[in-house]
Design a protein around this motif. Structure first.
Motif: not given
Length: 265
Positions: A26, A153, A155
């Motif tokens: 990522q 996201t 996250e």
């Protein structure tokens, strides 16, 4: 303190340092943009962790978002003060840093920047500093995952802050003004000591031994540069890290320390 750093190279230097490292797919950092990274921009930066028995390279944001910063307002209010960790506070049980002292990581860099105040000069002179003889080195750091997930996201955001300590003789003469004068990054002498910081079995005494280390002044290489934070382009169009000849710049101190100058071939 340590608010301005550089990673003026490519990701391959990290894999040379740790061939077994696993790179997070990522990672989206443009390594060409890392000649200068400013802490308070909360920029994404590569950091090294040791998780599940493996070294991993991940993309975290500079500036710890602590567990108590659970609203955007609290993050805005407190994060600015969480870009560095004073190593003297980590083993203080009253400190927040004590609570996350086992969340250790490394910050790879090729150098950092500081400003030097000179009597009689209107402006401070910027310097680039690095460990002599090492193309890349790592600064011990702590990390934390933000309690508020990323809005895009969903996250958890990884955040980090590098350790600082009292300055050695050379750094005292460069970082000689401001609220946090006479500080420097926790420079370590070799890769072995840097990787020791990541060991999960590290005791508090082991941590204290690492944090007590003071890199000798003669192990540093440093030179004046044109600017650090100003967007003003260099007249010679060279890189930010390249030496700049300040006319009539006095040498550091009068204590016999010899300033190392970078000679470009």
């Amino acid at each position: 303190m340590c608010y301005d750093i550089s990673f003026s190279t490519t990701i391959e230097l990290i894999t040379d340092y740790l061939p077994e490292i696993i790179i997070d797919p990522q990672i989206s950092i443009d390594f060409n943009s890392l000649d200068h990274v400013l802490a308070q921009q909360y920029a994404k930066y590569p950091i090294i962790l040791f998780e599940d028995g493996q070294y991993k390279l991940k993309e975290f944001e500079w500036g710890i978002i602590a567990g108590y910063m659970d609203t955007p307002e609290k993050i805005k209010k407190y994060r600015n003060s969480m870009c560095n960790v004073r190593s003297e506070k980590i083993l203080d049980k009253k400190s927040y840093w004590y609570r996350i002292r086992r969340q250790r990581c490394l910050v790879p860099m090729t150098g950092n920047y500081e400003h030097r105040e000179i009597k009689g000069w209107k402006n401070k002179v910027p310097y680039h500093i690095r460990i002599d003889g090492r193309k890349m080195f790592c600064i011990p750091a702590l990390y934390n995952y933000a309690p508020v997930p990323d809005l895009e996201t969903g996250e958890a955001i990884g955040t980090f802050a590098p350790l600082t300590r009292g300055a050695n003789n050379v750094m005292m003469q460069i970082h000689n003004s401001g609220d946090n004068l006479f500080r420097m990054p926790l420079f370590l002498p070799n890769k072995e000591m840097e990787l020791k910081w990541l060991q999960s079995t590290l005791s508090d005494q082991d941590m204290a031994d690492i944090m007590d280390y003071e890199l000798p002044s003669e192990a540093l290489e440093y030179w004046p540069v044109f600017t650090i934070r100003s967007p003003k382009p260099r007249p010679d169009e060279k890189r930010k890290i390249d030496p700049w000849n300040w006319e009539n710049l006095p040498p550091l101190g009068d204590d016999g320390t010899t300033e190392k100058q970078l000679i470009l071939l």
